[in-house]
Design an enzyme around this catalytic site. Structure first.
Site, mmCIF file in Angstrom:
data_model
loop_
_atom_site.group_PDB
_atom_site.id
_atom_site.type_symbol
_atom_site.label_atom_id
_atom_site.label_comp_id
_atom_site.label_asym_id
_atom_site.label_seq_id
_atom_site.Cartn_x
_atom_site.Cartn_y
_atom_site.Cartn_z
ATOM 1 C CG ASP A 1 -1.836 -1.148 1.314
ATOM 2 O OD1 ASP A 1 -2.129 -1.715 0.251
ATOM 3 O OD2 ASP A 1 -2.261 -1.493 2.435
HETATM 4 N N1 URA Z 1 -1.188 -5.942 3.843
HETATM 5 C C1 URA Z 1 -1.645 -4.686 3.900
HETATM 6 O O1 URA Z 1 -2.640 -4.402 4.550
HETATM 7 N N2 URA Z 1 -0.981 -3.728 3.241
HETATM 8 C C2 URA Z 1 0.158 -3.969 2.529
HETATM 9 O O2 URA Z 1 0.731 -3.041 1.960
HETATM 10 C C3 URA Z 1 0.617 -5.291 2.473
HETATM 11 C C4 URA Z 1 -0.071 -6.264 3.143
#
Ligand code: URA
Length: 244
Positions: free
Chosen positions: A112
């Site tokens: 993310d």
């Molecule tokens: N899980 C998440 O919530 N975000 C990420 O970036 C990777 C795994």
């Protein structure tokens, strides 16, 4: 004569362009300036044929080593997205230093925008597919800081496969609670959208900080500052499949 396993023939300008991630035009400029040597002899022809596995090519005195693929470990900072190009946002590819840039690079998997840590960047579609395929189950380890302390009930829920919003059941995941109980290591064997955050949300907690620290058997290099990247050597990339 049939080509042997040790011969892969390329035009000189194409080889330089591909290996240095410059345009064919820029590659030709180096040759025109007489900055390129092949086996110690100054090259003059753009279309000179070289054996990329045997001939030694230098540009401005630096040897250009032939690599069929490149594998890069980046410590992604917050605020950067895992994409090749974006009109509005900075991408992990934008952050690469010139010496690691080359055509066809993409992030193998997504973090993310607000997640930090290990992103594998490569031009090897086959390896990327193997890592990301739901059937491969390459473990990925995350460090998370939580809003509330984690407890043993959460370990059990994750172990059994927690159901996240939308009714999706996750594969069993590993959870280790660290000495500060708001800090955990979580190991996933799949990659659903926002998975770590959704798993903790389903368990009645929230993630306030998230960082990926390992993919398969390769840990994030602690010496990489946010936004820095380094190449993973070919001899080491097989460790992606060596799990702990
Ligand atoms: N899980 C998440 O919530 N975000 C990420 O970036 C990777 C795994």
């Amino acid at each position: 004569m049939p080509a042997s396993r040790n011969s892969k023939i390329s035009r000189l300008d194409k080889f330089i362009a591909e290996q240095m991630a410059v345009s064919r035009e820029d590659a030709r400029k180096y040759i025109k300036k007489r900055s390129v040597t092949v086996n110690g002899v100054t090259a003059r022809l753009y279309d000179m044929k070289i054996n990329v596995r045997k001939d030694t090519v230098t540009v401005e005195g630096n040897e250009i080593l032939y690599r069929s693929h490149i594998y890069i470990m980046m410590n992604k900072p917050k605020g950067v997205i895992c994409a090749v190009k974006d009109r509005n946002e900075k991408t992990v590819i934008d952050l690469l230093p010139e010496n690691l840039k080359r055509k066809g690079l993409f992030p193998a998997g997504r973090l993310d925008r607000d997640t930090e840590g290990f992103v594998l960047i490569t031009d090897d579609g086959e390896l990327s597919h193997k890592i990301l395929s739901p059937r491969s189950h390459v473990p990925k380890v995350y460090f998370a800081r939580l809003l509330n302390e984690a407890d043993n009930g959460c370990i059990k829920e994750f172990e059994e496969g927690i159901v996240i919003d939308g009714g999706d059941k996750c594969l069993p995941a590993g959870l280790e609670i660290l000495s500060d109980k708001q800090e955990v290591l979580i190991t996933l064997y799949e990659g659903k959208y926002h998975q770590v955050k959704r798993m903790f949300h389903a368990a009645g907690n929230e993630v306030v900080y998230l960082k990926r620290i390992r993919i398969g058997g390769i840990s994030l290099d602690e010496n990489l500052a946010h936004g820095e990247a380094r190449e993973i050597l070919h001899k080491d990339i097989c460790n992606i499949y060596t799990f702990f």
